[in-house]
Each structure stands twice: as C-alpha cells, then as structure tokens.
Enzyme design. Sequence first.
Site, PDB file in Angstrom:
ATOM      1  N   GLU A 263       0.950  -1.133   0.080  1.00 19.70           N
ATOM      2  CA  GLU A 263      -0.005  -0.026   0.046  1.00 19.70           C
ATOM      3  C   GLU A 263       0.928   1.412  -0.091  1.00 19.70           C
ATOM      4  OE1 GLU A 263      -2.376   2.630  -0.405  1.00 19.70           O
ATOM      5  OE2 GLU A 263      -3.553   0.590  -0.119  1.00 19.70           O
TER       6      GLU A 263
ATOM      7  N   ASP B 293       4.721   0.848  -3.726  1.00 19.69           N
ATOM      8  CA  ASP B 293       4.062   0.013  -5.135  1.00 19.69           C
ATOM      9  C   ASP B 293       4.275  -1.381  -5.082  1.00 19.69           C
ATOM     10  OD1 ASP B 293       3.493  -0.457  -7.847  1.00 19.69           O
ATOM     11  OD2 ASP B 293       4.093   1.599  -8.350  1.00 19.69           O
TER      12      ASP B 293
ATOM     13  N   ASP C 218      -8.460   1.515  -7.150  1.00 18.24           N
ATOM     14  CA  ASP C 218      -8.682   2.666  -7.581  1.00 18.24           C
ATOM     15  C   ASP C 218      -9.431   2.516  -8.884  1.00 18.24           C
ATOM     16  OD1 ASP C 218      -8.903   5.332  -8.916  1.00 18.24           O
ATOM     17  OD2 ASP C 218      -7.283   6.043  -7.542  1.00 18.24           O
TER      18      ASP C 218
ATOM     19  N   LYS D  12     -12.626   7.582 -15.764  1.00 20.99           N
ATOM     20  CA  LYS D  12     -12.353   8.202 -17.162  1.00 20.99           C
ATOM     21  C   LYS D  12     -11.830   7.240 -18.071  1.00 20.99           C
ATOM     22  CE  LYS D  12     -12.190  13.186 -15.418  1.00 20.99           C
ATOM     23  NZ  LYS D  12     -11.423  14.399 -15.592  1.00 20.99           N
TER      24      LYS D  12
ATOM     25  N   TYR E 180     -14.436   0.928   2.214  1.00 22.75           N
ATOM     26  CA  TYR E 180     -14.832   1.287   0.870  1.00 22.75           C
ATOM     27  C   TYR E 180     -16.127   0.481   0.238  1.00 22.75           C
ATOM     28  CZ  TYR E 180      -9.983   2.992   0.870  1.00 22.75           C
ATOM     29  OH  TYR E 180      -8.987   3.812   1.129  1.00 22.75           O
TER      30      TYR E 180
END
Length: 237
Positions: free
Chosen positions: A94, A121, A143, A147, A218
């Site tokens: 994380e 990462d 995430d 878009k 979440y």
Amino acid sequence: MTEFQKHPKAPWRNFYGRRKGKHLRESQEAYLDEDLGKLSPGPVDWDVNPERAPLDLAAIFGGRDVWLEVGFGGGEHMVHQAVQNPDVGIIGCEPYINGVAMLLGKIRAAGVDNLRVHPGDARDMFDVLPEASIARAFLLYPDPWPKKKHHRRRFVTPEHLAPLAKVLKPGAIFRVATDIPDYVRQTLEEVPRQGFDWLAEGPTDWRQPWGDWISTRYEQKALREGRTPHYLTFRKR
C-alpha cells in the site's frame, strides 16, 4: 522518479495515486516509527536491493503458505484474514502512508504476527517475490480510474497482471472485488489473458461475497451510494 525508484537500475514506473493525505495523528506517527521497520518483508526497494535478490519467504514465514494483498486500504481485510488464518503468512502492499498507519494500529490491536507490510508500489514487490511463491492474492476495491483515458492506470492491465501471474503458484486463487461495472468488464477481459480461469458457474458466484469476507470501509461507501459490489474469483491455470 518517485522516492521508491531513485536507484539508476530501477525501471521508470508512473505512479498516479496519493502517497499521503491528511495529517497523521501522533499515535499513527508512532506506529510508523516503531512498527513499520520490523514488519518489512525484506529489502524490496531498489535503493537497498538493486540486484533484486528474491525474498526468502521460508525464513520470513517459517514455510507457511503466503498470500498477497495489493492495495490494502485501511487494512481491515488484511488483519481479518491474518486472525482467521494464523497458519498463513500475508504480505500487504500500500503506497498510501495514511492507510499503512491505519493498518499498523489494527495489527497492534489484533496482536497478530503473521503479516508483513510494504509501504509502496506492488510492482516493486513483484520484482523480488520468487516465481510461483504466492498461494492467494487479493485486489479489493482498487482505484477505479473512471475516465476512459485513465483506464490504462488500472491494476487490471498487463503491466500489473503479468508479473502477478508470474509470482502466483499454479492453482493459486486471485480475488477481485469492485463496485464499478466497467472495472468488472476490464477485469473479465484482461485477467483470463494472463492465464486465469474465472470460477463462476452462476450469478450468485459473483453477487455474493466470499464466505470469509469482511466488508471494508470502501464497500460500505459503495453501498451507501447505491453501487453494487461484484466478487470475482479466478484460478491460475
């Protein structure tokens, strides 16, 4: 380059998420100072492991099966799995340091010792995990990058899935949870291309959570906002 990629041998990797959010509480600063170092899985970052020597997972976890959670958020699922599966070692990645601090507080409260934490990462972790060494992997509410022009930033792309597949054992399980329909579409397109089978025989197999699931913050946010969770299970061929 990011702070985790300063060594000249490190490949260029774009990173689009947040590293740090709001101010950390004093207790969270203490968790980072006192606990993070001893919970490191080993020399992961390029500055300290430029030759990418593989981690000795047997030495870290005593020969137990090892699971991997990519982007553990606040850490509630990771700690839950550690409590329920003391015979398994779990590594979490994380880059968001506030989430790392939250996890460390939960680890203290639960008193579990079968977790290791990489505050960076997941691609750096893939570099040093031995091939075919991970028995289960989790990607939970990643995430969504909604878009269309940002879809290449999603985890379910070859840049991430190919090295993940390499470190998973044959027959390993890969779980993906998301509330974004287009993320489901991309997941079902891309994951099988990397050598996975989707283990769904009917709608309940992706509509119902796993038996050992704990709902995360979440997921609760998604439910409050009227979005439908999807639970996708894959097996590496």
